[in-house]
Design an enzyme around this catalytic site. Structure first.
Site, PDB file in Angstrom:
ATOM      1  N   GLU A 207     -10.743  -1.437  18.087  1.00 26.68           N
ATOM      2  CA  GLU A 207     -11.365  -2.469  17.257  1.00 26.68           C
ATOM      3  C   GLU A 207     -10.364  -3.554  16.868  1.00 26.68           C
ATOM      4  O   GLU A 207      -9.171  -3.293  16.743  1.00 26.68           O
ATOM      5  CB  GLU A 207     -11.915  -1.828  15.966  1.00 26.68           C
TER       6      GLU A 207
ATOM      7  N   CYS B 129      -6.577  -9.163  13.186  1.00 25.91           N
ATOM      8  CA  CYS B 129      -5.914  -7.871  13.072  1.00 25.91           C
ATOM      9  C   CYS B 129      -6.212  -7.117  14.360  1.00 25.91           C
ATOM     10  O   CYS B 129      -7.381  -6.859  14.660  1.00 25.91           O
ATOM     11  CB  CYS B 129      -6.480  -7.146  11.851  1.00 25.91           C
TER      12      CYS B 129
ATOM     13  N   CYS C 143      -4.723   7.283  16.617  1.00 24.25           N
ATOM     14  CA  CYS C 143      -3.396   7.259  15.979  1.00 24.25           C
ATOM     15  C   CYS C 143      -2.872   8.688  15.859  1.00 24.25           C
ATOM     16  O   CYS C 143      -3.644   9.625  15.684  1.00 24.25           O
ATOM     17  CB  CYS C 143      -3.514   6.618  14.601  1.00 24.25           C
TER      18      CYS C 143
ATOM     19  N   CYS D 280      -2.243   9.531   8.374  1.00 21.09           N
ATOM     20  CA  CYS D 280      -2.089   9.243   6.943  1.00 21.09           C
ATOM     21  C   CYS D 280      -3.390   9.628   6.240  1.00 21.09           C
ATOM     22  O   CYS D 280      -4.486   9.395   6.767  1.00 21.09           O
ATOM     23  CB  CYS D 280      -1.794   7.759   6.734  1.00 21.09           C
TER      24      CYS D 280
ATOM     25  N   CYS E 179      -6.376   7.018   5.716  1.00 22.37           N
ATOM     26  CA  CYS E 179      -6.750   6.129   6.829  1.00 22.37           C
ATOM     27  C   CYS E 179      -7.715   6.807   7.798  1.00 22.37           C
ATOM     28  O   CYS E 179      -7.635   8.008   8.027  1.00 22.37           O
ATOM     29  CB  CYS E 179      -5.479   5.716   7.565  1.00 22.37           C
TER      30      CYS E 179
ATOM     31  N   GLY F 223      -3.639   2.577  15.144  1.00 21.50           N
ATOM     32  CA  GLY F 223      -2.399   2.900  15.835  1.00 21.50           C
ATOM     33  C   GLY F 223      -1.157   2.497  15.079  1.00 21.50           C
ATOM     34  O   GLY F 223      -1.224   1.804  14.069  1.00 21.50           O
TER      35      GLY F 223
ATOM     36  N   SER G 151       4.553   0.293   5.419  1.00 21.63           N
ATOM     37  CA  SER G 151       3.601   1.038   4.600  1.00 21.63           C
ATOM     38  C   SER G 151       4.375   2.054   3.776  1.00 21.63           C
ATOM     39  O   SER G 151       4.747   3.115   4.263  1.00 21.63           O
ATOM     40  CB  SER G 151       2.585   1.745   5.506  1.00 21.63           C
ATOM     41  N   LEU G 152       4.610   1.711   2.536  1.00 23.68           N
ATOM     42  CA  LEU G 152       5.437   2.562   1.673  1.00 23.68           C
ATOM     43  C   LEU G 152       4.533   3.546   0.910  1.00 23.68           C
ATOM     44  O   LEU G 152       4.666   4.760   1.028  1.00 23.68           O
ATOM     45  CB  LEU G 152       6.249   1.677   0.717  1.00 23.68           C
ATOM     46  N   HIS G 153       3.647   3.009   0.097  1.00 29.09           N
ATOM     47  CA  HIS G 153       2.578   3.785  -0.553  1.00 29.09           C
ATOM     48  C   HIS G 153       2.985   4.838  -1.569  1.00 29.09           C
ATOM     49  O   HIS G 153       2.123   5.535  -2.112  1.00 29.09           O
ATOM     50  CB  HIS G 153       1.645   4.445   0.482  1.00 29.09           C
TER      51      HIS G 153
ATOM     52  N   ASN H 147      -9.376   1.425   0.318  1.00 27.39           N
ATOM     53  CA  ASN H 147     -10.696   1.263   0.915  1.00 27.39           C
ATOM     54  C   ASN H 147     -11.297   2.626   1.208  1.00 27.39           C
ATOM     55  O   ASN H 147     -10.586   3.562   1.565  1.00 27.39           O
ATOM     56  CB  ASN H 147     -10.596   0.433   2.200  1.00 27.39           C
TER      57      ASN H 147
ATOM     58  N   CYS I  91      -8.704  -2.710   5.783  1.00 24.54           N
ATOM     59  CA  CYS I  91      -7.526  -1.891   6.119  1.00 24.54           C
ATOM     60  C   CYS I  91      -7.870  -0.414   6.099  1.00 24.54           C
ATOM     61  O   CYS I  91      -8.447   0.078   5.133  1.00 24.54           O
ATOM     62  CB  CYS I  91      -6.428  -2.063   5.094  1.00 24.54           C
TER      63      CYS I  91
HETATM   64  N1  SAH Z   1       0.348   2.246  11.482  1.00 25.99           N
HETATM   65  C1  SAH Z   1       0.640   1.022  10.833  1.00 25.99           C
HETATM   66  C2  SAH Z   1      -0.439  -0.029  10.954  1.00 25.99           C
HETATM   67  C3  SAH Z   1      -1.867   0.385  10.650  1.00 25.99           C
HETATM   68  S1  SAH Z   1      -2.388   0.474   9.000  1.00 25.99           S
HETATM   69  C4  SAH Z   1       1.012   1.282   9.384  1.00 25.99           C
HETATM   70  O1  SAH Z   1       0.963   2.421   8.970  1.00 25.99           O
HETATM   71  O2  SAH Z   1       1.427   0.363   8.698  1.00 25.99           O
HETATM   72  C5  SAH Z   1      -2.358  -1.111   8.328  1.00 25.99           C
HETATM   73  C6  SAH Z   1      -2.341  -1.078   6.805  1.00 25.99           C
HETATM   74  O3  SAH Z   1      -3.567  -0.579   6.265  1.00 25.99           O
HETATM   75  C7  SAH Z   1      -1.251  -0.171   6.296  1.00 25.99           C
HETATM   76  O4  SAH Z   1      -0.557  -0.670   5.217  1.00 25.99           O
HETATM   77  C8  SAH Z   1      -2.059   1.038   5.886  1.00 25.99           C
HETATM   78  O5  SAH Z   1      -1.329   1.822   5.062  1.00 25.99           O
HETATM   79  C9  SAH Z   1      -3.284   0.375   5.275  1.00 25.99           C
HETATM   80  N2  SAH Z   1      -4.400   1.298   5.058  1.00 25.99           N
HETATM   81  C10 SAH Z   1      -4.707   2.373   5.792  1.00 25.99           C
HETATM   82  N3  SAH Z   1      -5.776   3.017   5.270  1.00 25.99           N
HETATM   83  C11 SAH Z   1      -6.153   2.325   4.182  1.00 25.99           C
HETATM   84  C12 SAH Z   1      -7.216   2.470   3.213  1.00 25.99           C
HETATM   85  N4  SAH Z   1      -8.089   3.471   3.270  1.00 25.99           N
HETATM   86  N5  SAH Z   1      -7.303   1.550   2.234  1.00 25.99           N
HETATM   87  C13 SAH Z   1      -6.434   0.522   2.184  1.00 25.99           C
HETATM   88  N6  SAH Z   1      -5.439   0.327   3.050  1.00 25.99           N
HETATM   89  C14 SAH Z   1      -5.286   1.209   4.042  1.00 25.99           C
END
Ligand code: SAH
Length: 346
Positions: free
Chosen positions: A89, A102, A109, A113, A116, A161, A216-218, A292, A335
């Site tokens: 997508e 995007c 993937c 995470c 995601c 991915g 992506s730190l989180h 999200n 995202c």
């Molecule tokens: N693999 C890469 C790129 C894909 S994710 C990465 O990890 O960065 C792109 C962004 O979307 C990342 O910052 C990811 O953490 C965020 N993301 C993934 N799932 C999400 C969700 N449910 N809500 C908000 N952001 C999300």
């Protein structure tokens, strides 16, 4: 699978064309058609016999569209099929300061995470450079863009991915899109997002492409990061931040830290303090992301007011932080919601 013309740069196409005993200038004609997403049957200024020969070995279209959904905010989500039937997508995000695409870099993937959707169906394979470029070409044309007057100003590798797990192909893609004889994007308008593959971040820094790195730190402790990102068991936050510093020092580009705000996990008072300590070690920006919704995942977001408070606290600690606007969540195009599904209800 046939070889893909779009995996080639214009220089490689020139060589290819000469191997078919055609004059070099035809490469430019061919590339112009390819960048407009045209099929062999539409390439009216090229000799038919030559196109037939080429067609026997190469495909002119790396992706084809299976479905398009339009959000009430104007965001568009595209589901593409690749030659082998795999699907990916892309999302088109309209903005008055320039539209963004995007794109996906892998089918599925590996990194799983916990917030995601992209890993829910597992990992199938890497996308080739041409398959990533093709997503962009299609979306550009579908939104009224041409080669000189693109409908897309910014590119983010944030679809399904992990781009840095597909290093060679994404670097090739980046070289293809900035080529002056191609779509001529500026490096400054391109971001690559990673879950924090430390060695690859350094490798990317050494190439000094001039693109923005998003990490992506989180979370602000290894313990909480490990709860939501399996990769955190491989690399500590300290190692990730060292790599971010290295990236900044090598390239002079400000690094973006992405930080999804998750209820009960990463937005208390101490998290703000630790996040400030992390981000102030280098020139960086913190992108706070509202979580999200992903049905299969159990995590919950925080309220708008709580998010505002967390952001204000970071700002008061001297951190450059903003809350990312959510776009396209009504079509699962925001995202983390990309998962390559073809629902039958459409
Ligand atoms: N693999 C890469 C790129 C894909 S994710 C990465 O990890 O960065 C792109 C962004 O979307 C990342 O910052 C990811 O953490 C965020 N993301 C993934 N799932 C999400 C969700 N449910 N809500 C908000 N952001 C999300």
């Amino acid at each position: 699978m046939k070889k893909q013309l779009l995996d080639n740069s214009i220089i490689q196409l020139e060589e290819l064309i000469e191997s078919y005993n055609q004059p070099k200038y035809r490469a430019k004609q061919l590339y112009a058609w390819l960048l407009l997403g045209k099929d062999y049957s539409e390439m009216s200024n090229l000799p038919k016999d030559f196109l037939l020969e080429l067609q026997a070995e190469y495909t002119s279209k790396s992706v084809s569209i299976l479905k398009k959904q339009v959000s009430k905010d104007g965001t568009k989500k595209y589901l593409f099929q690749l030659q082998d039937g795999a699907t990916v997508e892309s999302v088109f995000l309209p903005n008055k300061y320039g539209n963004t695409i995007c794109v996906s870099s892998q089918v599925g993937c590996k990194f799983d995470c916990k917030f995601c959707a992209s890993a829910l169906a597992g990992f199938s394979r890497n996308c080739s450079a041409g398959e990533i470029l093709s997503q962009l070409i299609y979306v550009n044309v579908d939104n009224g863009g041409t080669i000189q007057k693109r409908a897309i100003g910014n590119i983010v590798l944030m679809g399904s991915g992990e781009p840095l797990d597909n290093f060679d192909n994404i670097v090739k893609f980046l070289q293809l899109v900035v080529d002056e004889r191609g779509l001529n994007f500026s490096n400054r308008n391109i971001s690559v997002s990673t879950c924090g593959l430390v060695d690859k971040i350094k490798q990317l820094a050494n190439l000094n492409l001039g693109i923005t790195l998003s990490i992506s730190l989180h979370a602000t402790t290894d313990e909480s990061r490990q709860q939501i990102m399996p990769i955190a068991k491989v690399y500590s936050i300290k190692q990730v931040v060292e790599a971010a510093k290295y990236y900044f020092e090598k390239t002079g580009r400000r690094v973006a830290f992405e930080y999804i705000m998750i209820k009960g996990l990463n937005t208390n008072y101490l998290d703000a303090t630790r996040l400030a300590e992390i981000s102030k070690q280098l020139s960086s920006h913190v992108n706070l992301i509202p979580l999200n919704w992903v049905t299969e995942r159990s995590l919950q977001g925080i309220t708008k007011q709580e998010a505002r408070r967390f952001c204000d606290r970071l700002n008061s600690l001297g951190v450059s932080a903003t809350i990312r606007r959510t776009q396209g969540d009504d079509i699962d195009g925001a995202c983390g919601q990309l998962r390559n599904k073809l629902e039958l209800k459409y």
